[in-house]
Scaffold this active site. Sequence first.
Site, PDB file in Angstrom:
ATOM      1  N   HIS A 165       0.699  -1.198   0.187  1.00  0.00           N
ATOM      2  CA  HIS A 165       0.044   0.114   0.071  1.00  0.00           C
ATOM      3  C   HIS A 165       0.798   1.249  -0.005  1.00  0.00           C
ATOM      4  CE1 HIS A 165      -2.640  -2.944   2.182  1.00  0.00           C
ATOM      5  NE2 HIS A 165      -3.020  -2.900   1.108  1.00  0.00           N
ATOM      6  N   LYS A 187       5.756   6.661   7.044  1.00  0.00           N
ATOM      7  CA  LYS A 187       5.039   5.509   8.153  1.00  0.00           C
ATOM      8  C   LYS A 187       6.374   5.160   9.042  1.00  0.00           C
ATOM      9  CE  LYS A 187       1.749   3.237   4.844  1.00  0.00           C
ATOM     10  NZ  LYS A 187       1.520   2.352   4.202  1.00  0.00           N
ATOM     11  N   HIS A 210       4.316  -0.141   1.205  1.00  0.00           N
ATOM     12  CA  HIS A 210       4.445  -0.877   2.452  1.00  0.00           C
ATOM     13  C   HIS A 210       3.810  -2.215   2.492  1.00  0.00           C
ATOM     14  CE1 HIS A 210       3.654  -1.946   6.495  1.00  0.00           C
ATOM     15  NE2 HIS A 210       4.846  -2.302   6.675  1.00  0.00           N
ATOM     16  N   TYR A 233       1.078   1.357  13.465  1.00  0.00           N
ATOM     17  CA  TYR A 233       1.632   2.267  12.492  1.00  0.00           C
ATOM     18  C   TYR A 233       1.543   3.733  12.864  1.00  0.00           C
ATOM     19  CZ  TYR A 233       0.340  -1.622   9.323  1.00  0.00           C
ATOM     20  OH  TYR A 233       0.074  -2.742   8.370  1.00  0.00           O
ATOM     21  N   GLU A 235      -5.250   6.699  -2.596  1.00  0.00           N
ATOM     22  CA  GLU A 235      -4.936   5.329  -2.366  1.00  0.00           C
ATOM     23  C   GLU A 235      -4.140   4.573  -3.565  1.00  0.00           C
ATOM     24  OE1 GLU A 235      -6.852   1.934   0.118  1.00  0.00           O
ATOM     25  OE2 GLU A 235      -7.822   2.204  -1.798  1.00  0.00           O
ATOM     26  N   ASP A 263      -6.151  -6.687  -2.020  1.00  0.00           N
ATOM     27  CA  ASP A 263      -4.742  -6.715  -2.229  1.00  0.00           C
ATOM     28  C   ASP A 263      -4.109  -7.725  -3.350  1.00  0.00           C
ATOM     29  OD1 ASP A 263      -4.347  -5.138  -0.012  1.00  0.00           O
ATOM     30  OD2 ASP A 263      -3.750  -6.397   1.348  1.00  0.00           O
TER      31      ASP A 263
END
Length: 186
Positions: free
Chosen positions: A65, A75, A122, A135, A146, A171
């Site tokens: 992502h 992140k 990630h 996170y 996104e 995913d």
Amino acid sequence: MSRFQCIATPIEGVFVVERQRLGDSRGFLSRLFCAEELAQVGFTLPVAQINHTLTETSGTLRGLHFQHPPAAEDKLVSCLRGAVFDVAVDLRAGSPTFLHWHGVELSAENNRALMIPQGCAHGFQALVDGTELLYLHSRMYAPSAEGGLNPLDPRLAISWPLPATIMSPRDAGHQLVDAEFTGVST
């Protein structure tokens, strides 16, 4: 006194953060975040969002992502329980490590984190059942920004340590990298 050792990886801006534990017979204290210390290795924006995940089954893959600008984010990923193989993939247009990945084991025992800069995707694979991650994000989640890549993409050739047993339909449905993909801007 520094509570972190930040270890550079082959991908610019991706760091393994090893935290110092201060402990005695009662247990330990470990600093999870320090804006001043982590700014020295690139985490300069304020923390805008904190997320906590539980992955029930080992072998589960999550990711890859990222968010497109202007919502691109840094992140800092930490493992609170269990263990994961945590991966950053460089998606930055023009980067000398474009489409290279770096993976590291994060666990509750090794007290490591992975710092992932803007322009990198990630993902992770749970190595044990009942793994929990925390996170810290420098930007709020923006559904319209996104992005994602398929974690089993042969062009990325990520060496996941376990067979991929579970992936979300979302995913698994992420596109494979093709010749048209030139990266993301940061």
